[in-house]
Design a protein around this motif. Structure first.
Motif, PDB file in Angstrom:
ATOM      1  N   VAL A   1       1.354  -1.181  -1.395  1.00 56.51           N
ATOM      2  CA  VAL A   1       2.484  -1.286  -0.459  1.00 56.51           C
ATOM      3  C   VAL A   1       3.792  -1.390  -1.232  1.00 56.51           C
ATOM      4  O   VAL A   1       4.796  -0.753  -0.861  1.00 56.51           O
ATOM      5  CB  VAL A   1       2.301  -2.491   0.489  1.00 56.51           C
ATOM      6  CG1 VAL A   1       3.555  -2.749   1.301  1.00 56.51           C
ATOM      7  CG2 VAL A   1       1.121  -2.263   1.416  1.00 56.51           C
TER       8      VAL A   1
ATOM      9  N   ASP B   1      -1.221  -4.027   6.126  1.00 59.13           N
ATOM     10  CA  ASP B   1      -1.616  -5.155   6.973  1.00 59.13           C
ATOM     11  C   ASP B   1      -3.017  -4.964   7.531  1.00 59.13           C
ATOM     12  O   ASP B   1      -3.803  -5.912   7.597  1.00 59.13           O
ATOM     13  CB  ASP B   1      -0.624  -5.331   8.120  1.00 59.13           C
ATOM     14  CG  ASP B   1       0.731  -5.828   7.648  1.00 59.13           C
ATOM     15  OD1 ASP B   1       0.796  -6.370   6.531  1.00 59.13           O
ATOM     16  OD2 ASP B   1       1.706  -5.676   8.401  1.00 59.13           O
TER      17      ASP B   1
ATOM     18  N   GLY C   1       4.922   1.918  -2.435  1.00 51.46           N
ATOM     19  CA  GLY C   1       5.221   2.859  -1.364  1.00 51.46           C
ATOM     20  C   GLY C   1       4.141   3.909  -1.161  1.00 51.46           C
ATOM     21  O   GLY C   1       4.374   4.908  -0.490  1.00 51.46           O
TER      22      GLY C   1
ATOM     23  N   ILE D   1       1.198   3.372   0.358  1.00 57.11           N
ATOM     24  CA  ILE D   1       0.791   3.188   1.752  1.00 57.11           C
ATOM     25  C   ILE D   1       1.887   2.399   2.469  1.00 57.11           C
ATOM     26  O   ILE D   1       2.678   1.697   1.836  1.00 57.11           O
ATOM     27  CB  ILE D   1      -0.577   2.472   1.875  1.00 57.11           C
ATOM     28  CG1 ILE D   1      -0.537   1.075   1.256  1.00 57.11           C
ATOM     29  CG2 ILE D   1      -1.679   3.294   1.273  1.00 57.11           C
ATOM     30  CD1 ILE D   1      -1.815   0.285   1.466  1.00 57.11           C
ATOM     31  N   THR D   2       1.921   2.534   3.788  1.00 56.74           N
ATOM     32  CA  THR D   2       2.950   1.826   4.561  1.00 56.74           C
ATOM     33  C   THR D   2       2.559   0.370   4.742  1.00 56.74           C
ATOM     34  O   THR D   2       1.420  -0.027   4.495  1.00 56.74           O
ATOM     35  CB  THR D   2       3.126   2.486   5.934  1.00 56.74           C
ATOM     36  OG1 THR D   2       1.909   2.369   6.667  1.00 56.74           O
ATOM     37  CG2 THR D   2       3.521   3.950   5.791  1.00 56.74           C
ATOM     38  N   GLY D   3       3.515  -0.402   5.202  1.00 57.50           N
ATOM     39  CA  GLY D   3       3.262  -1.810   5.447  1.00 57.50           C
ATOM     40  C   GLY D   3       2.222  -2.045   6.528  1.00 57.50           C
ATOM     41  O   GLY D   3       1.413  -2.973   6.447  1.00 57.50           O
ATOM     42  N   PHE D   4       2.223  -1.191   7.556  1.00 53.91           N
ATOM     43  CA  PHE D   4       1.255  -1.331   8.634  1.00 53.91           C
ATOM     44  C   PHE D   4      -0.165  -1.086   8.141  1.00 53.91           C
ATOM     45  O   PHE D   4      -1.090  -1.840   8.467  1.00 53.91           O
ATOM     46  CB  PHE D   4       1.600  -0.361   9.776  1.00 53.91           C
ATOM     47  CG  PHE D   4       0.650  -0.428  10.931  1.00 53.91           C
ATOM     48  CD1 PHE D   4       0.663  -1.519  11.788  1.00 53.91           C
ATOM     49  CD2 PHE D   4      -0.263   0.577  11.148  1.00 53.91           C
ATOM     50  CE1 PHE D   4      -0.218  -1.592  12.835  1.00 53.91           C
ATOM     51  CE2 PHE D   4      -1.145   0.520  12.195  1.00 53.91           C
ATOM     52  CZ  PHE D   4      -1.130  -0.574  13.049  1.00 53.91           C
ATOM     53  N   VAL D   5      -0.346  -0.052   7.345  1.00 49.77           N
ATOM     54  CA  VAL D   5      -1.672   0.246   6.792  1.00 49.77           C
ATOM     55  C   VAL D   5      -2.098  -0.871   5.835  1.00 49.77           C
ATOM     56  O   VAL D   5      -3.272  -1.257   5.796  1.00 49.77           O
ATOM     57  CB  VAL D   5      -1.679   1.622   6.093  1.00 49.77           C
ATOM     58  CG1 VAL D   5      -2.994   1.897   5.400  1.00 49.77           C
ATOM     59  CG2 VAL D   5      -1.361   2.719   7.089  1.00 49.77           C
TER      60      VAL D   5
END
Length: 109
Positions: free
Chosen positions: A68, A79, A71, A73-77
């Protein structure tokens, strides 16, 4: 909560504070790896803890956070990945598949 996990939580919070002060993503990864090393040193002092299982959990968390921070993977992925790791931590048996978990003490004797 055990004192060991309170120390580990303190190391992780301190690492997060330093990461938010220094905004470079590569330095953030280095801080994450330093936190992982500190957690390893804390866990190594206590022989009654399952070192392999705890390091798999903390290492997985560190890997997701590093991805994360960079960058990839996104923050949502990230989480979702952490949530799956926590679910695995609570519901896994901790032993080898097909074998019963070895008890530390045999109180039934």
């Amino acid at each position: 909560m055990n004192n060991v996990w309170l120390m580990i939580l303190g190391v992780m919070v301190a690492g997060s504070i330093v990461k938010y002060i220094i905004l470079n993503p590569f330095v953030s990864v280095a801080i994450n790896l330093a936190v992982l090393g500190a957690v390893y040193m804390i866990l190594k002092r206590y022989p009654y803890l399952d070192m392999k299982r705890n390091m798999i959990i903390v290492g997985g968390m560190t890997a997701v956070v590093c991805l994360v921070d960079l960058g990839i993977i996104t923050g949502f992925v990230g989480d979702i990945g952490l949530l799956l790791l926590i679910i695995w931590m609570f519901y896994s048996k901790g032993g080898r598949p097909g074998r019963p978990q070895k008890q530390r003490h045999q109180w039934h004797k």
